[in-house]
Design a protein around this motif. Structure first.
Motif, PDB file in Angstrom:
ATOM      1  N   ASP A   1       0.930  -1.177  -0.067  1.00  0.00           N
ATOM      2  CA  ASP A   1      -0.193  -0.016  -0.144  1.00  0.00           C
ATOM      3  C   ASP A   1       0.858   1.267  -0.012  1.00  0.00           C
ATOM      4  N   SER A   2       1.906   1.223   0.799  1.00  0.00           N
ATOM      5  CA  SER A   2       2.614   2.394   0.833  1.00  0.00           C
ATOM      6  C   SER A   2       3.607   2.498  -0.384  1.00  0.00           C
ATOM      7  N   LEU A   3       3.828   1.481  -1.263  1.00  0.00           N
ATOM      8  CA  LEU A   3       4.735   1.637  -2.440  1.00  0.00           C
ATOM      9  C   LEU A   3       3.521   2.236  -3.484  1.00  0.00           C
ATOM     10  N   LYS A   4       2.197   1.635  -3.372  1.00  0.00           N
ATOM     11  CA  LYS A   4       1.412   2.136  -4.335  1.00  0.00           C
ATOM     12  C   LYS A   4       1.031   3.593  -4.085  1.00  0.00           C
ATOM     13  N   ASN A   5       1.214   4.089  -2.782  1.00  0.00           N
ATOM     14  CA  ASN A   5       0.841   5.679  -2.607  1.00  0.00           C
ATOM     15  C   ASN A   5       2.013   6.335  -3.155  1.00  0.00           C
ATOM     16  N   ALA A   6       3.474   5.981  -2.736  1.00  0.00           N
ATOM     17  CA  ALA A   6       4.485   6.705  -3.216  1.00  0.00           C
ATOM     18  C   ALA A   6       4.667   6.586  -4.901  1.00  0.00           C
ATOM     19  N   LEU A   7       4.139   5.519  -5.697  1.00  0.00           N
ATOM     20  CA  LEU A   7       4.374   5.576  -7.161  1.00  0.00           C
ATOM     21  C   LEU A   7       2.992   6.532  -7.495  1.00  0.00           C
ATOM     22  N   GLN A   8       1.932   6.521  -6.954  1.00  0.00           N
ATOM     23  CA  GLN A   8       0.676   7.433  -7.409  1.00  0.00           C
ATOM     24  C   GLN A   8       1.333   8.756  -7.317  1.00  0.00           C
ATOM     25  N   LEU A   9       1.990   9.124  -6.233  1.00  0.00           N
ATOM     26  CA  LEU A   9       2.536  10.512  -5.883  1.00  0.00           C
ATOM     27  C   LEU A   9       3.451  10.758  -7.116  1.00  0.00           C
ATOM     28  N   LEU A  10       4.406  10.054  -7.385  1.00  0.00           N
ATOM     29  CA  LEU A  10       5.604   9.861  -8.337  1.00  0.00           C
ATOM     30  C   LEU A  10       5.087  10.179  -9.811  1.00  0.00           C
ATOM     31  N   TRP A  11       3.991   9.895 -10.162  1.00  0.00           N
ATOM     32  CA  TRP A  11       3.653   9.941 -11.388  1.00  0.00           C
ATOM     33  C   TRP A  11       2.550  11.350 -11.787  1.00  0.00           C
ATOM     34  N   HIS A  12       2.351  11.897 -10.495  1.00  0.00           N
ATOM     35  CA  HIS A  12       1.720  13.173 -10.477  1.00  0.00           C
ATOM     36  C   HIS A  12       2.484  14.176 -11.392  1.00  0.00           C
ATOM     37  N   PRO A  13       1.985  14.820 -12.305  1.00  0.00           N
ATOM     38  CA  PRO A  13       2.616  15.597 -13.400  1.00  0.00           C
ATOM     39  C   PRO A  13       3.700  16.480 -12.640  1.00  0.00           C
ATOM     40  N   ASN A  14       3.309  17.318 -11.822  1.00  0.00           N
ATOM     41  CA  ASN A  14       4.261  18.237 -11.258  1.00  0.00           C
ATOM     42  C   ASN A  14       5.462  17.559 -10.343  1.00  0.00           C
ATOM     43  N   VAL A  15       5.001  16.638  -9.839  1.00  0.00           N
ATOM     44  CA  VAL A  15       6.012  15.815  -8.880  1.00  0.00           C
ATOM     45  C   VAL A  15       7.041  15.124  -9.683  1.00  0.00           C
ATOM     46  N   SER A  16       6.687  14.353 -10.748  1.00  0.00           N
ATOM     47  CA  SER A  16       7.560  13.653 -11.741  1.00  0.00           C
ATOM     48  C   SER A  16       8.433  14.625 -12.470  1.00  0.00           C
ATOM     49  N   SER A  17       8.120  15.776 -12.712  1.00  0.00           N
ATOM     50  CA  SER A  17       8.971  16.750 -13.566  1.00  0.00           C
ATOM     51  C   SER A  17       9.815  17.238 -12.677  1.00  0.00           C
ATOM     52  N   LEU A  18       9.548  17.758 -11.323  1.00  0.00           N
ATOM     53  CA  LEU A  18      10.429  18.169 -10.439  1.00  0.00           C
ATOM     54  C   LEU A  18      11.602  17.176 -10.065  1.00  0.00           C
ATOM     55  N   LEU A  19      10.958  15.844  -9.770  1.00  0.00           N
ATOM     56  CA  LEU A  19      11.945  14.888  -9.557  1.00  0.00           C
ATOM     57  C   LEU A  19      12.888  14.390 -10.600  1.00  0.00           C
ATOM     58  N   LEU A  20      12.568  14.610 -11.957  1.00  0.00           N
ATOM     59  CA  LEU A  20      13.359  14.406 -12.957  1.00  0.00           C
ATOM     60  C   LEU A  20      14.447  15.538 -13.119  1.00  0.00           C
ATOM     61  N   LEU A  21      14.128  16.814 -12.955  1.00  0.00           N
ATOM     62  CA  LEU A  21      14.945  17.812 -12.693  1.00  0.00           C
ATOM     63  C   LEU A  21      15.945  17.976 -11.768  1.00  0.00           C
ATOM     64  N   LYS A  22      15.449  17.417 -10.664  1.00  0.00           N
ATOM     65  CA  LYS A  22      16.360  17.093  -9.371  1.00  0.00           C
ATOM     66  C   LYS A  22      17.502  16.204  -9.818  1.00  0.00           C
ATOM     67  N   LEU A  23      17.058  14.960 -10.465  1.00  0.00           N
ATOM     68  CA  LEU A  23      18.021  13.949 -10.749  1.00  0.00           C
ATOM     69  C   LEU A  23      18.709  14.450 -11.960  1.00  0.00           C
ATOM     70  N   LEU A  24      18.412  15.267 -12.817  1.00  0.00           N
ATOM     71  CA  LEU A  24      19.212  15.738 -13.717  1.00  0.00           C
ATOM     72  C   LEU A  24      20.340  16.711 -13.008  1.00  0.00           C
TER      73      LEU A  24
END
Length: 177
Positions: free
Chosen positions: A87-110
């Motif tokens: 359940d925790s993993l599903k919640n984290a993945l759901q948050l990860l695929w949120h458009p604003n979050v995923s683009s910011l995380l990608l920017l942070k990774l780069l």
């Protein structure tokens, strides 16, 4: 309880401040110390070995002496429902695929990858192209870390006031990219 949440936020902010201070001290002193040790011991890797052992000691001290508040928070927030790891993993993945979050995380990774590459290549350029001694390279890398910390400590607030919150955010994103 509102007061409890404020205390928790203040504790998190204080902990983040202490962590940032410790990192800044290490990033400032570490390269200079590593350069000095490399010259003294005639071993380019002595500083790296010292850093690894320092990290291990820090990890052990953290595990032994830092209080774990997770269990207390889980008890406080528990509402007779059990959440599993899945359940925790599903919640984290759901948050990860949120458009604003995923683009910011990608920017942070780069940003992290490019910053790591730069901080790896720069001392090599100093040593191999400019033929600087390891101690001098360490001093330059320490000065670089210190200048970033000083700007973060005294330059961010005036920059925010000058540019305004929205323009400062845009500049930060452009600067990271």
């Amino acid at each position: 309880d509102a007061g409890e949440g404020e205390d928790s936020a203040a504790q998190r902010a204080a902990a983040l401040g202490r962590m940032t201070t410790a990192y800044t001290i290490g990033a400032t002193i570490g390269p200079a110390l590593g350069g000095i040790l490399a010259v003294e011991k005639e071993d380019l890797y002595v500083g790296a070995r010292l850093a690894v052992w320092g990290s291990i000691v820090s990890l052990v001290l953290s595990v032994v002496y830092l209080k774990d508040h997770t269990a207390q928070n889980e008890q406080r927030n528990k509402k007779n429902e059990k959440s599993s790891f899945v359940d925790s993993l599903k919640n984290a993945l759901q948050l990860l695929w949120h458009p604003n979050v995923s683009s910011l995380l990608l920017l942070k990774l780069l940003n992290g990858v490019s910053s790591s590459a730069f901080n790896t290549i720069l001392p090599l350029l100093f040593a191999n192209r400019l033929h600087l001694s390891p101690s001098y390279v360490g001093y330059l890398m320490s000065a670089s870390s210190l200048s970033v910390a000083v700007f973060a400590g005294v330059g961010i607030t005036p920059a925010m006031k000058y540019f305004g919150r929205n323009d400062a955010r845009r500049l930060a994103v452009v600067g990271i990219a």
